[in-house]
Design an enzyme around this catalytic site. Structure first.
Site, PDB file in Angstrom:
ATOM      1  N   ALA A  56      11.181   5.779  -6.293  1.00 59.14           N
ATOM      2  CA  ALA A  56       9.793   5.705  -6.930  1.00 59.14           C
ATOM      3  C   ALA A  56       8.973   6.873  -6.272  1.00 59.14           C
ATOM      4  O   ALA A  56       9.381   7.471  -5.314  1.00 59.14           O
ATOM      5  CB  ALA A  56       9.207   4.488  -6.583  1.00 59.14           C
ATOM      6  N   THR A  78       5.259  -3.525  -6.481  1.00 60.27           N
ATOM      7  CA  THR A  78       4.438  -3.427  -5.411  1.00 60.27           C
ATOM      8  C   THR A  78       3.262  -4.261  -5.343  1.00 60.27           C
ATOM      9  O   THR A  78       3.018  -4.688  -6.512  1.00 60.27           O
ATOM     10  CB  THR A  78       4.160  -2.080  -4.872  1.00 60.27           C
ATOM     11  OG1 THR A  78       2.948  -1.993  -4.204  1.00 60.27           O
ATOM     12  CG2 THR A  78       3.195  -1.479  -6.413  1.00 60.27           C
ATOM     13  N   TYR A 118      -1.496   4.940  -7.810  1.00 64.57           N
ATOM     14  CA  TYR A 118      -0.092   4.478  -7.470  1.00 64.57           C
ATOM     15  C   TYR A 118       0.127   3.136  -8.088  1.00 64.57           C
ATOM     16  O   TYR A 118       1.032   2.924  -8.610  1.00 64.57           O
ATOM     17  CB  TYR A 118       0.076   4.331  -6.021  1.00 64.57           C
ATOM     18  CG  TYR A 118       1.454   3.821  -5.582  1.00 64.57           C
ATOM     19  CD1 TYR A 118       2.360   4.104  -5.771  1.00 64.57           C
ATOM     20  CD2 TYR A 118       1.048   2.337  -4.730  1.00 64.57           C
ATOM     21  CE1 TYR A 118       3.707   3.483  -5.452  1.00 64.57           C
ATOM     22  CE2 TYR A 118       2.300   1.854  -4.556  1.00 64.57           C
ATOM     23  CZ  TYR A 118       3.634   2.192  -4.841  1.00 64.57           C
ATOM     24  OH  TYR A 118       4.713   1.613  -4.276  1.00 64.57           O
ATOM     25  N   TRP A 175       4.342  -3.843   1.821  1.00 63.79           N
ATOM     26  CA  TRP A 175       4.370  -3.319   3.315  1.00 63.79           C
ATOM     27  C   TRP A 175       5.554  -3.284   3.802  1.00 63.79           C
ATOM     28  O   TRP A 175       6.277  -3.721   5.084  1.00 63.79           O
ATOM     29  CB  TRP A 175       3.709  -4.368   4.276  1.00 63.79           C
ATOM     30  CG  TRP A 175       2.045  -4.607   4.002  1.00 63.79           C
ATOM     31  CD1 TRP A 175       1.547  -4.327   2.860  1.00 63.79           C
ATOM     32  CD2 TRP A 175       1.309  -5.188   5.079  1.00 63.79           C
ATOM     33  NE1 TRP A 175       0.149  -4.944   2.937  1.00 63.79           N
ATOM     34  CE2 TRP A 175       0.054  -5.504   4.063  1.00 63.79           C
ATOM     35  CE3 TRP A 175       1.225  -5.847   6.154  1.00 63.79           C
ATOM     36  CZ2 TRP A 175      -1.152  -6.057   4.675  1.00 63.79           C
ATOM     37  CZ3 TRP A 175       0.234  -6.534   6.874  1.00 63.79           C
ATOM     38  CH2 TRP A 175      -1.071  -6.415   6.034  1.00 63.79           C
ATOM     39  N   GLY A 199      16.056   6.428   0.697  1.00 64.93           N
ATOM     40  CA  GLY A 199      14.591   5.763   1.236  1.00 64.93           C
ATOM     41  C   GLY A 199      15.167   4.598   2.021  1.00 64.93           C
ATOM     42  O   GLY A 199      16.178   4.443   2.345  1.00 64.93           O
TER      43      GLY A 199
END
Length: 281
Positions: free
Chosen positions: A62, A103, A127, A152, A11
């Site tokens: 994730a 997040t 989420y 972001w 990722g």
């Protein structure tokens, strides 16, 4: 030699950590993709962790498909909640350290002031719910964990807003971007460095921290900066979120305060434009 396990190795954040790893040869780095660390299969995950036996875990893996999560709730919670619970328990039982990535979507977006770590959480999509459940389980199973909320995220690696804008601005004469969602972007390379700075620090202060680049902007303003640095001729218009409906609601305001992480770990956090520029070099 301490062994660092990085989950979600392919990722954005995992890829940036792999770039930095060679500068820190005092650690044995284990970069695990989803076949080596299987977050959606808990029995397999337990045996994988026992086989690797890390001293430090950077859990960058994730379930991040925000809109898809609305129809894949069980999978989102398995990866973002139950797997975190297991990882946190493993680190507690094996005296290992854990940095868990979370997040800004744990917030509802109704605030009008910058959000610190004590701000009330109230996710408005699946989420965000799954990530908040993961945070709670993480600190319950291992109160010595560090959780970093970010927002972001973009990088030279993977799929993200910046790369989407670069592509669209080269393909089209005109695009529209929402102008009523406010926050700040995070260059994954900066966050990766911050995570290493924490483990390199002489102190380990557990709990929740915020990290994003400095600045308060909308996605529309972010797109204008991308246009500027890329030298694109595409016309960029700002539109309200109501004209761009998505299966999952987004928080309209999720600007994170970074004062805690700056004070405790003496981090110098760049302005978003300074970091964005690096992607165009």
């Amino acid at each position: 030699m301490k062994k660092i396990l990085v989950t979600g190795a392919t990722g954005q954040l995992g890829s940036e950590l792999s770039v930095l790893a060679s500068s820190y040869p005092q650690y044995k780095w284990v970069f695990a993709d989803r076949t080596q660390i299987t977050l959606d299969n808990l029995e397999m995950l337990q045996s994988q962790l026992e086989a690797i036996r890390p001293n430090i875990i950077f859990n960058c893996g994730a379930y991040t498909a925000v809109d898809k999560a609305e129809s894949e709730k069980d999978l989102a919670f398995r990866v973002n909640h139950l797997a975190i619970e297991l990882i946190a328990r493993f680190t507690r039982e094996n005296n290992a350290r854990l940095i868990q990535i979370s997040t800004d979507y744990v917030f509802d977006g109704c605030s009008s002031i910058v959000l610190d770590e004590e701000a009330e959480t109230n996710p408005i999509n699946v989420y965000g719910e799954s990530k908040l459940a993961g945070e709670i389980a993480c600190l319950k199973e291992n109160p010595e964990s560090i959780i970093i909320r970010t927002s972001w995220v973009y990088s030279k690696f993977g799929n993200n807003f910046v790369k989407t804008m670069q592509r669209l601005m080269q393909e089209r004469d005109e695009i529209n971007v929402v102008n009523d969602q406010i926050g700040s972007p995070t260059y994954a390379a900066d966050l990766a460095q911050a995570m290493i700075d924490i483990i390199e620090s002489s102190k380990w202060i557990p709990g929740v921290y915020n990290y994003s680049n400095e600045g308060e902007i909308s996605w529309y303003e972010f797109a204008l900066s991308i246009k500027e640095f890329g030298g694109y001729n595409c016309k960029v218009g700002g539109i309200p979120s109501a004209l761009y409906p998505t299966p999952a609601k987004r928080p309209s305001f999720s600007l994170l305060s970074k004062e805690k992480i700056k004070a405790i770990y003496n981090l110098n956090i760049p302005n978003y434009k300074e970091s964005l520029k690096k992607m165009f070099v």
